[in-house]
Design a protein around this motif. Structure first.
Motif, PDB file in Angstrom:
ATOM      1  N   VAL A 168     -13.884  23.744 -13.931  1.00  0.00           N
ATOM      2  CA  VAL A 168     -15.323  23.484 -13.964  1.00  0.00           C
ATOM      3  C   VAL A 168     -15.556  22.097 -14.546  1.00  0.00           C
ATOM      4  O   VAL A 168     -14.930  21.718 -15.545  1.00  0.00           O
ATOM      5  N   GLU A 169     -16.446  21.318 -13.920  1.00  0.00           N
ATOM      6  CA  GLU A 169     -16.667  19.944 -14.368  1.00  0.00           C
ATOM      7  C   GLU A 169     -18.145  19.552 -14.235  1.00  0.00           C
ATOM      8  O   GLU A 169     -18.838  20.001 -13.323  1.00  0.00           O
ATOM      9  N   LYS A 181     -18.890  26.995 -18.254  1.00  0.00           N
ATOM     10  CA  LYS A 181     -18.173  28.263 -18.215  1.00  0.00           C
ATOM     11  C   LYS A 181     -17.630  28.514 -16.813  1.00  0.00           C
ATOM     12  O   LYS A 181     -18.246  28.111 -15.823  1.00  0.00           O
ATOM     13  N   LEU A 182     -16.502  29.208 -16.755  1.00  0.00           N
ATOM     14  CA  LEU A 182     -15.918  29.607 -15.465  1.00  0.00           C
ATOM     15  C   LEU A 182     -15.265  30.971 -15.616  1.00  0.00           C
ATOM     16  O   LEU A 182     -14.590  31.243 -16.623  1.00  0.00           O
ATOM     17  N   TRP A 183     -15.488  31.820 -14.606  1.00  0.00           N
ATOM     18  CA  TRP A 183     -14.915  33.157 -14.550  1.00  0.00           C
ATOM     19  C   TRP A 183     -14.056  33.306 -13.298  1.00  0.00           C
ATOM     20  O   TRP A 183     -14.381  32.754 -12.234  1.00  0.00           O
ATOM     21  N   VAL A 184     -12.969  34.058 -13.402  1.00  0.00           N
ATOM     22  CA  VAL A 184     -12.162  34.433 -12.240  1.00  0.00           C
ATOM     23  C   VAL A 184     -12.157  35.957 -12.170  1.00  0.00           C
ATOM     24  O   VAL A 184     -11.750  36.633 -13.122  1.00  0.00           O
ATOM     25  N   ASN A 185     -12.656  36.487 -11.070  1.00  0.00           N
ATOM     26  CA  ASN A 185     -12.756  37.943 -10.888  1.00  0.00           C
ATOM     27  C   ASN A 185     -13.455  38.605 -12.076  1.00  0.00           C
ATOM     28  O   ASN A 185     -13.068  39.681 -12.535  1.00  0.00           O
ATOM     29  N   GLY A 186     -14.497  37.946 -12.576  1.00  0.00           N
ATOM     30  CA  GLY A 186     -15.303  38.487 -13.660  1.00  0.00           C
ATOM     31  C   GLY A 186     -14.768  38.236 -15.055  1.00  0.00           C
ATOM     32  O   GLY A 186     -15.444  38.564 -16.040  1.00  0.00           O
ATOM     33  N   HIS A 213     -28.003   3.850 -14.819  1.00  0.00           N
ATOM     34  CA  HIS A 213     -27.542   3.868 -13.429  1.00  0.00           C
ATOM     35  C   HIS A 213     -27.251   5.282 -12.923  1.00  0.00           C
ATOM     36  O   HIS A 213     -26.804   5.450 -11.790  1.00  0.00           O
ATOM     37  N   VAL A 214     -27.491   6.283 -13.747  1.00  0.00           N
ATOM     38  CA  VAL A 214     -27.242   7.675 -13.370  1.00  0.00           C
ATOM     39  C   VAL A 214     -28.500   8.281 -12.771  1.00  0.00           C
ATOM     40  O   VAL A 214     -29.567   8.271 -13.403  1.00  0.00           O
ATOM     41  N   ALA A 215     -28.381   8.822 -11.549  1.00  0.00           N
ATOM     42  CA  ALA A 215     -29.515   9.508 -10.913  1.00  0.00           C
ATOM     43  C   ALA A 215     -29.675  10.916 -11.444  1.00  0.00           C
ATOM     44  O   ALA A 215     -30.790  11.411 -11.609  1.00  0.00           O
ATOM     45  N   GLY A 216     -28.555  11.588 -11.690  1.00  0.00           N
ATOM     46  CA  GLY A 216     -28.632  12.963 -12.147  1.00  0.00           C
ATOM     47  C   GLY A 216     -27.265  13.592 -12.283  1.00  0.00           C
ATOM     48  O   GLY A 216     -26.229  12.911 -12.193  1.00  0.00           O
ATOM     49  N   TYR A 217     -27.278  14.913 -12.469  1.00  0.00           N
ATOM     50  CA  TYR A 217     -26.070  15.648 -12.799  1.00  0.00           C
ATOM     51  C   TYR A 217     -25.983  16.921 -11.957  1.00  0.00           C
ATOM     52  O   TYR A 217     -27.001  17.459 -11.512  1.00  0.00           O
ATOM     53  N   ALA A 218     -24.758  17.412 -11.774  1.00  0.00           N
ATOM     54  CA  ALA A 218     -24.541  18.625 -10.993  1.00  0.00           C
ATOM     55  C   ALA A 218     -23.280  19.323 -11.480  1.00  0.00           C
ATOM     56  O   ALA A 218     -22.457  18.746 -12.208  1.00  0.00           O
ATOM     57  N   VAL A 219     -23.128  20.567 -11.052  1.00  0.00           N
ATOM     58  CA  VAL A 219     -21.908  21.329 -11.301  1.00  0.00           C
ATOM     59  C   VAL A 219     -20.886  20.957 -10.229  1.00  0.00           C
ATOM     60  O   VAL A 219     -21.215  20.918  -9.039  1.00  0.00           O
ATOM     61  N   ALA A 220     -19.658  20.700 -10.649  1.00  0.00           N
ATOM     62  CA  ALA A 220     -18.564  20.471  -9.706  1.00  0.00           C
ATOM     63  C   ALA A 220     -17.404  21.404 -10.037  1.00  0.00           C
ATOM     64  O   ALA A 220     -17.160  21.713 -11.203  1.00  0.00           O
ATOM     65  N   HIS A 221     -16.705  21.828  -8.993  1.00  0.00           N
ATOM     66  CA  HIS A 221     -15.482  22.612  -9.162  1.00  0.00           C
ATOM     67  C   HIS A 221     -14.334  21.767  -8.619  1.00  0.00           C
ATOM     68  O   HIS A 221     -14.180  21.626  -7.406  1.00  0.00           O
ATOM     69  N   ASP A 222     -13.562  21.200  -9.528  1.00  0.00           N
ATOM     70  CA  ASP A 222     -12.429  20.352  -9.152  1.00  0.00           C
ATOM     71  C   ASP A 222     -11.211  21.242  -8.910  1.00  0.00           C
ATOM     72  O   ASP A 222     -10.304  21.330  -9.738  1.00  0.00           O
ATOM     73  N   GLU A 242     -16.492  32.088 -10.308  1.00  0.00           N
ATOM     74  CA  GLU A 242     -17.890  31.775 -10.618  1.00  0.00           C
ATOM     75  C   GLU A 242     -17.897  30.763 -11.759  1.00  0.00           C
ATOM     76  O   GLU A 242     -17.073  30.854 -12.674  1.00  0.00           O
ATOM     77  N   LEU A 243     -18.819  29.823 -11.705  1.00  0.00           N
ATOM     78  CA  LEU A 243     -18.879  28.795 -12.729  1.00  0.00           C
ATOM     79  C   LEU A 243     -20.308  28.321 -12.908  1.00  0.00           C
ATOM     80  O   LEU A 243     -21.121  28.405 -11.986  1.00  0.00           O
ATOM     81  N   GLU A 244     -20.600  27.805 -14.106  1.00  0.00           N
ATOM     82  CA  GLU A 244     -21.942  27.327 -14.388  1.00  0.00           C
ATOM     83  C   GLU A 244     -21.905  26.279 -15.480  1.00  0.00           C
ATOM     84  O   GLU A 244     -20.977  26.236 -16.301  1.00  0.00           O
ATOM     85  N   ILE A 245     -22.914  25.426 -15.465  1.00  0.00           N
ATOM     86  CA  ILE A 245     -23.144  24.476 -16.547  1.00  0.00           C
ATOM     87  C   ILE A 245     -24.597  24.645 -16.973  1.00  0.00           C
ATOM     88  O   ILE A 245     -25.498  24.776 -16.133  1.00  0.00           O
ATOM     89  N   GLU A 246     -24.806  24.641 -18.262  1.00  0.00           N
ATOM     90  CA  GLU A 246     -26.131  24.856 -18.844  1.00  0.00           C
ATOM     91  C   GLU A 246     -27.180  23.962 -18.188  1.00  0.00           C
ATOM     92  O   GLU A 246     -27.067  22.734 -18.191  1.00  0.00           O
ATOM     93  N   GLY A 247     -28.192  24.589 -17.588  1.00  0.00           N
ATOM     94  CA  GLY A 247     -29.305  23.866 -16.990  1.00  0.00           C
ATOM     95  C   GLY A 247     -29.053  23.306 -15.607  1.00  0.00           C
ATOM     96  O   GLY A 247     -29.989  22.802 -14.966  1.00  0.00           O
ATOM     97  N   LEU A 248     -27.812  23.386 -15.133  1.00  0.00           N
ATOM     98  CA  LEU A 248     -27.470  22.769 -13.851  1.00  0.00           C
ATOM     99  C   LEU A 248     -27.170  23.780 -12.750  1.00  0.00           C
ATOM    100  O   LEU A 248     -26.913  23.385 -11.606  1.00  0.00           O
ATOM    101  N   GLY A 249     -27.205  25.076 -13.069  1.00  0.00           N
ATOM    102  CA  GLY A 249     -27.022  26.083 -12.034  1.00  0.00           C
ATOM    103  C   GLY A 249     -25.633  26.695 -12.019  1.00  0.00           C
ATOM    104  O   GLY A 249     -24.787  26.403 -12.868  1.00  0.00           O
ATOM    105  N   ARG A 250     -25.422  27.539 -11.035  1.00  0.00           N
ATOM    106  CA  ARG A 250     -24.236  28.393 -10.968  1.00  0.00           C
ATOM    107  C   ARG A 250     -23.638  28.361  -9.558  1.00  0.00           C
ATOM    108  O   ARG A 250     -24.368  28.272  -8.569  1.00  0.00           O
ATOM    109  N   GLN A 251     -22.327  28.451  -9.497  1.00  0.00           N
ATOM    110  CA  GLN A 251     -21.599  28.525  -8.229  1.00  0.00           C
ATOM    111  C   GLN A 251     -20.832  29.836  -8.135  1.00  0.00           C
ATOM    112  O   GLN A 251     -20.495  30.449  -9.156  1.00  0.00           O
ATOM    113  N   ARG A 252     -20.534  30.235  -6.890  1.00  0.00           N
ATOM    114  CA  ARG A 252     -19.680  31.400  -6.654  1.00  0.00           C
ATOM    115  C   ARG A 252     -18.890  31.177  -5.374  1.00  0.00           C
ATOM    116  O   ARG A 252     -19.481  30.908  -4.321  1.00  0.00           O
TER     117      ARG A 252
END
Length: 285
Positions: free
Chosen positions: A128-129, A204-209, A150-159, A269-279
């Motif tokens: 999670v990044e 945070k990142l979870w694998v199979n819960g 020079h930063v437009a914004g931020y997002a969740v990335a999964h490297d 599943e992964l998330e960053i505070e305020g930036l949303g969640r992935q699955r």
């Protein structure tokens, strides 16, 4: 603002998630969320005004795919070993300068798209990044303040990374970092004005819960501002470019044997505070 792109892969349209959590259509206001938009202050002001006026039509989010929040990405710059605890768990010395590598832009997929485990892979790993999206052309920046401007914004990335390809197959890290689907991004691009302190975000990142990574950007060796400033000394950063800023401890590579590398059928599943969640559900390539 929370900007995003929705629709089938390759045909996404721009959208906005408003303060009440309603998905709003931006296609009548701008053509896409990309570098050209992020560099256009007037266009961003039009989006803000339209959002505040309530004139943007609502979209039905049910069944609607969320794509990467930035289109036509020029390059994805990545910073390795950028958390004290992650460097320690991998047995690596704390870097004296940021470790820089690249992912091809075509590794970027939507936040909930399928991730493909490469053929012959036995060491596919999670990371999670915090992703930084550039909003203004950056060359030889002089200060942290200039870098953040020079930063437009931020997002969740999964490297996503294949460690055998990365470390044991010779050469640089590229072979383990550029496999198809190895950079889920999103769900949103959260504009920089909504992120009060990029060095105070939980990841945070979870694998199979099961919780695997639980860190904070406060533990970064090189903070966001320093990363942007540093990278600009070696290459030009353009609007829409993405910088993945490293991962905290808890990756499979850092765990005891047998290391729990990802397999087809796993769910991350992964998330960053305020930036949303992935699955993502993993399948074989």
């Amino acid at each position: 603002m929370k900007l995003l792109r929705v629709g089938t892969a390759g045909s996404e349209r721009p959208a906005l998630l408003d303060a009440e959590g309603t998905l709003r259509d931006l296609s009548g206001t701008v053509t896409d969320i990309d570098g050209a938009l992020l560099a256009d202050t007037a266009a961003l002001d039009r989006i803000r005004a339209a959002a505040e006026s309530g004139e943007l039509p609502a979209l039905d989010a049910a069944g609607l795919r969320v794509g990467p929040p930035v289109g036509r990405i020029g390059k994805v710059v990545c910073i390795g070993l950028n958390y004290h605890d992650h460097a320690a768990e991998t047995g690596a010395a704390t870097p004296a300068e940021p470790v820089v590598f690249f992912k091809a832009a075509d590794t970027v997929v939507g936040p909930d798209d399928t991730v493909l485990v490469p053929r012959k892979s036995v060491k596919t790993d999670w990371e999670v990044e915090l992703a930084v999206v550039i909003g203004r052309t950056a060359r030889y920046l002089d200060s942290d303040e200039e870098a953040l401007a020079h930063v437009a914004g931020y997002a969740v990335a999964h490297d996503v990374s294949e460690r055998e390809f990365q470390i044991e197959r010779g050469g640089t890290w590229d072979k383990g970092k550029n496999c198809e689907t190895f950079n889920p991004l999103g769900p949103w691009l959260v504009t920089a004005d909504e992120v009060a302190d990029p060095q105070n975000l939980s990841l945070k990142l979870w694998v199979n819960g099961e919780l695997k990574q639980d860190g904070s950007t406060s533990q970064q060796i090189f903070p966001v501002a320093e990363v942007v400033r540093y990278v600009s000394q070696f290459m030009t950063l353009y609007p829409g470019d993405v910088i993945n800023t490293g991962t905290p401890a808890g990756v499979a590579m850092g765990q005891p044997e047998p290391k729990p590398y990802l397999r087809a059928g796993d769910v991350v599943e992964l998330e960053i505070e305020g930036l949303g969640r992935q699955r993502q559900e993993l399948k074989g390539a």
